[in-house]
Design an enzyme around this catalytic site. Sequence first.
Site, short mmCIF file in Angstrom:
data_model
loop_
_atom_site.label_atom_id
_atom_site.label_comp_id
_atom_site.label_asym_id
_atom_site.label_seq_id
_atom_site.Cartn_x
_atom_site.Cartn_y
_atom_site.Cartn_z
N ASP A 82 10.52 32.52 1.91
CA ASP A 82 10.90 31.11 2.16
C ASP A 82 11.10 30.28 0.70
OD1 ASP A 82 11.40 28.71 3.09
OD2 ASP A 82 9.21 28.28 3.64
N ASP A 91 17.68 26.71 1.82
CA ASP A 91 16.15 27.16 2.48
C ASP A 91 16.37 28.59 3.11
OD1 ASP A 91 13.69 27.40 3.50
OD2 ASP A 91 14.09 25.55 4.74
#
Length: 424
Positions: free
Chosen positions: A77, A273
């Site tokens: 992430d 992201d």
Amino acid sequence: MAKRCGLTLTAFLVLGLFFSCCFSETNHPQTNKKSAHLDSFGSSAIFPLHGNVYPLGYYSVSLSIGNPGKRFDLDIDTGSDLTWVQCDAPCTGCTKPREHLYKPKNNLVQCEDPLCAAFHSPASFPCNNPSDQCDYEVEYADQGSSLGVLVKDYFPLKFTNGSQLGPRLAFGCGYDQKHSGLSMPSTTGVLGLGTGKASIVSQLSRLGLTRNVVGHCLSSQGGFLFFGNDLVPSSGVMWTPMSRNSNHYSSGPAELVFNGKPTGVKALNLVFDSGSSYTYFNSKAYEALVKLVRSDLKGKPLKDATEDKSLPICWKGSKPFKSVHDAQNYFKPLALSFTNVKNVQLHISPEAYLMVSQHGNVCLGILNGSEVGLESTNIIGDITLLDKILIYDNENQRIGWAPANCNRLPNVDQNIVKVFPSVM
């Protein structure tokens, strides 16, 4: 919705090392003889990834932690800083058997540690007693969360120049997890690769082990992740500066382009992201895109597949699609044109914004972020990052990308490649 769908969360990968490492009981990395002469910022580390956008909805890496090392599978992430694993403390909301949880061993990070402050603002975390443990709580845009305590342990690493190191790094031991969605995650935690001082890459950089650069290359079969700048292509990379005053890998403003023509949808600030499976536009940009796509599909042999709930908008053909390749000719390419840099565009082919569901329908992989609480934020998720090498260069405050074959490691020592043939 994405398994990790927003501005937070990540997963870390380290080699499942097949070599022996010497470890120090101090906080400083101890090396074996081969790596004793490693120059500062002398190399990079590279790791295979597993996963896909659909049906899994995440990419994970296998990380070895401790001495002796124990392996943990973590979601990657770039939208969050904190790396954490499920903790045998005991644990609420843990999804793994106890033998697969992380067991702390008198290695808690104390409140006075600078890394503790990196996770908290002074106002939200007053350090009343320097010897207190450093607690954390992180919440994600998909309504998931983790509560726990910071610990330090050894992270065995092998670098592309053959050096072997065991730095002691800080991460979270999560003893209270809440999960979003109907299915429980198959991974053990998250690898935080964000911009903050607490991220694994930032910690490695401060130790002088690698540059503060992180990158990934995602494919439908997995891909790879890297720390350091050795794998950054010397040419062919589109670069855009990171936005100032942002806690994320963000850039902009950009204008949406449809089939090579400007749409008039401007001032889009973007967050890159890897913790989000899909791409999210704000309501204005999303509605404009849907209108353009629907208008362009008129007269083509596609019909709305309203019965398919895989994603909000799906279409069916005369027969089920087996892959996006079968449907791509019905759709036009998109692009995001950055207005603060000359001739810089993020090209988005139909394969980078469409997916084929289990029902054989083709679905729009760009979603309305306003409907999931993202408001004006625009997220560039995994579907749009497929088959591109993405570079987050924290040292030069820029984000770059280039087309790549993400199923093959680029220009690295063949001895390193042999460690993980699954990405070849």
